[in-house]
Scaffold this motif. Structure first.
Motif, PDB file in Angstrom:
ATOM      1  N   LYS A 189       0.852  -1.184   0.000  1.00  0.00           N
ATOM      2  CA  LYS A 189       0.000   0.000   0.000  1.00  0.00           C
ATOM      3  C   LYS A 189       0.889   1.236   0.000  1.00  0.00           C
ATOM      4  O   LYS A 189       1.889   1.292   0.699  1.00  0.00           O
ATOM      5  N   TYR A 190       0.538   2.214  -0.816  1.00  0.00           N
ATOM      6  CA  TYR A 190       1.336   3.438  -0.866  1.00  0.00           C
ATOM      7  C   TYR A 190       1.210   4.231   0.423  1.00  0.00           C
ATOM      8  O   TYR A 190       0.187   4.209   1.096  1.00  0.00           O
ATOM      9  N   LEU A 191       2.230   4.981   0.719  1.00  0.00           N
ATOM     10  CA  LEU A 191       2.204   5.929   1.822  1.00  0.00           C
ATOM     11  C   LEU A 191       2.682   7.265   1.291  1.00  0.00           C
ATOM     12  O   LEU A 191       3.769   7.364   0.738  1.00  0.00           O
ATOM     13  N   TYR A 192       1.864   8.277   1.415  1.00  0.00           N
ATOM     14  CA  TYR A 192       2.188   9.570   0.825  1.00  0.00           C
ATOM     15  C   TYR A 192       2.563  10.536   1.936  1.00  0.00           C
ATOM     16  O   TYR A 192       1.769  10.847   2.803  1.00  0.00           O
ATOM     17  N   GLU A 227      12.570   1.126   8.197  1.00  0.00           N
ATOM     18  CA  GLU A 227      11.233   0.716   7.766  1.00  0.00           C
ATOM     19  C   GLU A 227      10.385   1.937   7.446  1.00  0.00           C
ATOM     20  O   GLU A 227       9.695   1.987   6.419  1.00  0.00           O
ATOM     21  N   ASN A 228      10.415   2.949   8.333  1.00  0.00           N
ATOM     22  CA  ASN A 228       9.674   4.183   8.060  1.00  0.00           C
ATOM     23  C   ASN A 228      10.225   4.896   6.827  1.00  0.00           C
ATOM     24  O   ASN A 228       9.473   5.432   6.009  1.00  0.00           O
ATOM     25  N   ALA A 229      11.538   4.934   6.706  1.00  0.00           N
ATOM     26  CA  ALA A 229      12.159   5.615   5.573  1.00  0.00           C
ATOM     27  C   ALA A 229      11.786   4.929   4.254  1.00  0.00           C
ATOM     28  O   ALA A 229      11.572   5.597   3.230  1.00  0.00           O
ATOM     29  N   ALA A 230      11.700   3.606   4.271  1.00  0.00           N
ATOM     30  CA  ALA A 230      11.293   2.878   3.072  1.00  0.00           C
ATOM     31  C   ALA A 230       9.853   3.224   2.695  1.00  0.00           C
ATOM     32  O   ALA A 230       9.520   3.354   1.509  1.00  0.00           O
ATOM     33  N   LEU A 231       8.994   3.398   3.711  1.00  0.00           N
ATOM     34  CA  LEU A 231       7.625   3.817   3.439  1.00  0.00           C
ATOM     35  C   LEU A 231       7.590   5.236   2.870  1.00  0.00           C
ATOM     36  O   LEU A 231       6.761   5.566   2.020  1.00  0.00           O
ATOM     37  N   ALA A 232       8.494   6.069   3.346  1.00  0.00           N
ATOM     38  CA  ALA A 232       8.571   7.432   2.822  1.00  0.00           C
ATOM     39  C   ALA A 232       8.990   7.433   1.355  1.00  0.00           C
ATOM     40  O   ALA A 232       8.464   8.198   0.540  1.00  0.00           O
ATOM     41  N   ILE A 233       9.949   6.585   1.008  1.00  0.00           N
ATOM     42  CA  ILE A 233      10.337   6.439  -0.393  1.00  0.00           C
ATOM     43  C   ILE A 233       9.149   5.951  -1.209  1.00  0.00           C
ATOM     44  O   ILE A 233       8.887   6.423  -2.333  1.00  0.00           O
ATOM     45  N   ASN A 234       8.411   5.015  -0.658  1.00  0.00           N
ATOM     46  CA  ASN A 234       7.205   4.533  -1.326  1.00  0.00           C
ATOM     47  C   ASN A 234       6.228   5.688  -1.561  1.00  0.00           C
ATOM     48  O   ASN A 234       5.528   5.743  -2.578  1.00  0.00           O
ATOM     49  N   GLY A 235       6.200   6.621  -0.600  1.00  0.00           N
ATOM     50  CA  GLY A 235       5.336   7.785  -0.739  1.00  0.00           C
ATOM     51  C   GLY A 235       5.727   8.681  -1.890  1.00  0.00           C
ATOM     52  O   GLY A 235       4.880   9.324  -2.512  1.00  0.00           O
ATOM     53  N   LEU A 236       7.036   8.749  -2.203  1.00  0.00           N
ATOM     54  CA  LEU A 236       7.466   9.522  -3.364  1.00  0.00           C
ATOM     55  C   LEU A 236       6.929   8.895  -4.649  1.00  0.00           C
ATOM     56  O   LEU A 236       6.564   9.611  -5.589  1.00  0.00           O
ATOM     57  N   SER A 237       6.888   7.574  -4.691  1.00  0.00           N
ATOM     58  CA  SER A 237       6.278   6.911  -5.844  1.00  0.00           C
ATOM     59  C   SER A 237       4.795   7.245  -5.937  1.00  0.00           C
ATOM     60  O   SER A 237       4.265   7.495  -7.022  1.00  0.00           O
TER      61      SER A 237
END
Length: 508
Positions: free
Chosen positions: A3-6, A41-51
């Motif tokens: 799931k994306y995180l923005y 883990e949080n930082a990876a979600l943040a990168i996912n948010g850039l996507s």
């Protein structure tokens, strides 16, 4: 898929004088800046948010949907080879009428969008060293953030700086925000801008290698994406050897689509996609989506009433043996004669379109000569994934760079490799000199049609946009039948937005 995180950690650079609605898009989940890099883990979600930020509604304007807007509005419809049939309400945009309008949303949208990516990437770059987790994860995440920043700087340079051939890097570049500071900052030179893009990519590539990590999905950054961006940037900078080298690296682990895959609608990732934008039915942008603007089968009125068509003059140069021609409604002379001046058909061509392309055309869509069936929505009204970088582009990039390096035999072979999957009658080109470069450009234009490269390529080539009406041997309606020369519109250089000038006292 995850799931994306923005995330929207800090204000968009250069636009802080705007209203809150202008600055902020509603995040799916918000993480404060301090928490973003508390763990990998949080930082990876943040990168996912850039996507995720690459497929998001912006500025309350239909069609401003992240990366899709750049590809459609700034790369395709403004170029030489496509038209949004009869969509005269946006003709000023399609005809290059906003380059010198710094207060227009069309001028400041790319600045707003890409600096949003930069600002969030900078948070990660600045703080990932503090994150709890493995060094491998920290390296991989920082590499991804650097790749996002390099890509954003590159796109900004394409739009807001001159052609490299005009000034060899001595003209103004962009504001190179490399940390979280929001103070006044002057424009760098264009040479400094490309040097920073190269540095970010060099650093990212080294970190990808040291991390040993791999991405999970096509919409995420990895070393191959960094190679491909490097090749694009080097091509723009006329750094031919670098462009050739990195294009070869970028395509190494990817195979060109089969003819069947090529005709599948371009909405589903396959092994040719180096990088793309992800959208599914749980996070669709509905009428703001990429395919709600360009998809042949979209139920959106923007597509049903204003389909997108390829230029007659381009497709007429492609042999009938190339199966990709079947993805366009190419009329016979008699069928075209029945069409009105804008290319619309209600007679023979209309009937053929409804019969032959029923599975690619929405039932109530209008029919225009040369309309496309290459790009199709995966779900209604216009959702689906779409590619940003494909292996095919790297073949053409390498071929063009090799031509400039005097390696004509290598360029001929690369062109053959790019075309042979789709035209069994195509033989290796024996053309040389300018004729060979013209053929490379022709197939690049055709293969990558509708994917957002047209205007950008014409700009860097210093090649006029010449659109002709039906009466003059073309297929553009009168409102779009214009000639735009390389020197026009400040040499196709978009103005620095007034909002940046008002906020940043060191930008004049």
């Amino acid at each position: 898929m995850k799931k994306y995180l923005y995330i929207l950690s800090i204000a968009t650079l250069g636009l802080v004088s705007c209203s809150k609605d202008y600055l902020d898009a509603e995040p799916e989940t918000f993480i404060g800046k301090d928490a973003v890099c508390s763990t990998t883990e949080n930082a990876a979600l943040a990168i996912n948010g850039l996507s995720r930020a690459m497929s998001q509604q912006y500025l309350g304007t239909q069609g401003m949907n992240g990366e899709g807007t750049i590809l459609n509005w700034y790369g395709t419809f403004t170029g030489n080879d496509a038209q949004k049939c009869n969509n005269t309400s946006w003709k000023n945009m399609w005809n290059g009428g906003y380059h010198l309008s710094p207060s227009s949303p069309y001028d400041y949208y790319p600045w707003y969008y890409y600096y949003k990516l930069v600002s969030n990437a900078n948070v990660i770059i600045d703080h990932i060293a503090e994150a709890e987790g493995t060094q491998s994860d920290r390296d991989f995440i920082k590499a991804q953030a650097l790749t996002f920043r390099a890509y954003s700087f590159f796109r900004l340079a394409q739009l807001y700086t001159r052609r490299w051939s005009d000034t060899k890097g001595e003209s103004d570049g962009i504001v190179l925000r490399l940390d979280e500071s929001l103070g006044d900052m002057p424009l760098s030179t264009q040479a400094e801008t490309y040097a920073q893009i190269y540095k970010d990519l060099d650093d990212a590539i080294a970190l990808y290698k040291s991390s040993g990590a791999k991405r999970d999905n096509f919409y995420q950054m990895d070393i191959n994406v960094a190679y491909a961006i490097y090749a694009k940037a080097a091509l723009n900078r006329e750094d031919w050897q670098t462009a050739a080298d990195y294009a070869a690296l970028a395509r190494k682990n990817f195979s060109l689509m089969s003819a069947a895959e090529y005709s599948n609608g371009f909405h589903t990732a396959n092994n040719e996609w180096i990088w793309g934008v992800y959208e599914d039915e749980t996070q669709t942008l509905n009428y703001y989506s990429f395919y709600a603007i360009i998809g042949a089968n979209s139920s959106a009125g923007n597509c049903r009433n204003y389909p997108v068509a390829i230029s007659k003059e381009l497709i007429d140069q492609i042999p009938a043996t190339d199966v990709r021609r079947e993805l366009y409604l190419v009329p016979t002379d008699a069928e075209y004669a029945e069409c009105n001046a804008a290319g619309r058909s209600t007679k023979t061509l209309y009937k053929r379109a409804k019969a032959d392309y029923a599975d690619r055309l929405y039932s109530t869509s209008l029919v225009y000569a040369y309309m496309q069936f290459k790009l199709l929505a995966d779900f209604m009204p216009g959702g689906g994934c779409f590619p940003v970088l494909r292996a095919a582009e790297m073949y053409y990039t390498e071929a063009e760079a090799d031509w400039h390096l005097g390696k004509e035999a290598e360029a001929q072979q690369l062109l053959f490799e790019a075309v042979k999957n789709y035209d069994t009658a195509y033989t290796k080109s024996t053309k040389t000199g300018d004729d060979l470069l013209t053929e490379i450009k022709l197939y690049r234009r055709f293969d990558l049609w509708g994917e957002g490269n047209d205007w950008f390529d014409c700009k860097r080539w210093g090649q006029s946009i010449v659109r002709k009406t039906k009466a003059k041997g073309g297929s553009f309606m009168t409102d779009f039948a214009v000639t735009i020369n390389p020197e026009d519109g400040n040499a196709w250089t978009w103005s620095i937005p007034q909002k940046e000038i008002d906020y940043n006292e060191l930008v004049d």
